[in-house]
Write a protein that holds these residues in place. Structure first.
Motif, PDB file in Angstrom:
ATOM      1  N   ASP A 259      42.354  44.974  49.690  1.00 41.72           N
ATOM      2  CA  ASP A 259      41.605  44.267  50.871  1.00 41.72           C
ATOM      3  C   ASP A 259      40.819  43.300  50.196  1.00 41.72           C
ATOM      4  OD1 ASP A 259      40.509  43.233  53.066  1.00 41.72           O
ATOM      5  OD2 ASP A 259      39.082  45.094  53.343  1.00 41.72           O
ATOM      6  N   LEU A 260      40.965  41.902  50.630  1.00 42.47           N
ATOM      7  CA  LEU A 260      40.229  40.952  49.729  1.00 42.47           C
ATOM      8  C   LEU A 260      38.649  40.739  50.203  1.00 42.47           C
ATOM      9  CD1 LEU A 260      42.871  37.837  49.649  1.00 42.47           C
ATOM     10  CD2 LEU A 260      42.058  39.466  47.894  1.00 42.47           C
ATOM     11  N   SER A 261      38.208  41.715  51.100  1.00 45.97           N
ATOM     12  CA  SER A 261      36.822  41.591  51.083  1.00 45.97           C
ATOM     13  C   SER A 261      36.275  41.762  49.978  1.00 45.97           C
ATOM     14  CB  SER A 261      36.363  42.402  52.431  1.00 45.97           C
ATOM     15  OG  SER A 261      36.577  43.760  52.151  1.00 45.97           O
ATOM     16  N   PHE A 262      35.226  41.108  49.528  1.00 43.99           N
ATOM     17  CA  PHE A 262      34.429  41.373  48.249  1.00 43.99           C
ATOM     18  C   PHE A 262      33.974  42.891  48.257  1.00 43.99           C
ATOM     19  CE2 PHE A 262      31.263  41.220  44.659  1.00 43.99           C
ATOM     20  CZ  PHE A 262      32.114  40.855  43.838  1.00 43.99           C
ATOM     21  N   SER A 263      33.949  43.665  47.332  1.00 42.32           N
ATOM     22  CA  SER A 263      33.484  44.885  46.939  1.00 42.32           C
ATOM     23  C   SER A 263      33.504  45.201  45.555  1.00 42.32           C
ATOM     24  CB  SER A 263      34.306  45.843  47.797  1.00 42.32           C
ATOM     25  OG  SER A 263      35.768  45.872  47.441  1.00 42.32           O
TER      26      SER A 263
ATOM     27  N   HIS B  21      47.080  41.495  48.051  1.00 42.29           N
ATOM     28  CA  HIS B  21      46.685  41.534  49.258  1.00 42.29           C
ATOM     29  C   HIS B  21      48.092  41.416  50.148  1.00 42.29           C
ATOM     30  CE1 HIS B  21      44.485  40.987  53.302  1.00 42.29           C
ATOM     31  NE2 HIS B  21      45.194  39.898  53.367  1.00 42.29           N
TER      32      HIS B  21
ATOM     33  N   ILE C 254      37.224  45.431  43.903  1.00 45.43           N
ATOM     34  CA  ILE C 254      37.700  43.824  43.567  1.00 45.43           C
ATOM     35  C   ILE C 254      36.907  43.175  42.341  1.00 45.43           C
ATOM     36  CG2 ILE C 254      37.779  41.467  44.434  1.00 45.43           C
ATOM     37  CD1 ILE C 254      39.533  43.115  45.783  1.00 45.43           C
TER      38      ILE C 254
END
Length: 142
Positions: free
Chosen positions: A94-98, A88, A101
């Motif tokens: 991007d650390l938003s869970f997806s 990051h 990731i």
């Protein structure tokens, strides 16, 4: 000295594993990405920070199997945090869970498992070699 040698070996293994993992991750999610020269230094920096995680296993006393397993769990969590926060920080992810990731975490798990198994295998072979030499030495003494 032995601990420093182990950290250097882990550093090299992590660079190799991170390079392969980065190639897989980039191939899956960023085929059109262009990689900069800075990426090489970023991988080296993360590998160095990951290698510092070997300090989890440093102890002046003999550790029980349970304590060693607990240290492996903390070490694995440390590696995940280093890679995710470092990724990051370097604007890799991007650390938003997806889903990407999730795949990255699977790649980290695979790399961690591969490195640990490789090191166990290497240590096992070293122990076998030392035992063989001790048996030979004892036979020569008689």
């Amino acid at each position: 000295m032995l601990h420093l040698r182990s950290m250097i070996q882990v550093f090299v293994y992590v660079i190799a594993a991170n390079t392969v993992g980065s190639a897989i991750y980039t191939g899956l999610f960023s085929r059109d990405a262009t990689l900069s020269f800075a990426l090489l230094w970023q991988i080296i920096a993360l590998a160095a920070v990951c290698a510092l995680g070997n300090l989890f296993f440093y102890s002046k006393i003999e550790l029980s199997k349970q304590r060693i397993m607990i240290r492996y769990i903390f070490h694995y969590l440390y590696i995940n945090v280093v890679i995710l926060v470092g990724g990051h920080f370097f604007d890799w992810i991007d650390l938003s869970f997806s889903f990407d990731i999730f795949i990255l975490m699977l790649i980290i798990l695979f790399n961690y498992g591969f490195i640990i198994l490789f090191m166990f295998h290497r240590d096992f072979k070293l122990a076998e070699d030392m035992n063989r030499r001790l048996r030979k030495f004892r036979k020569e003494e008689r």
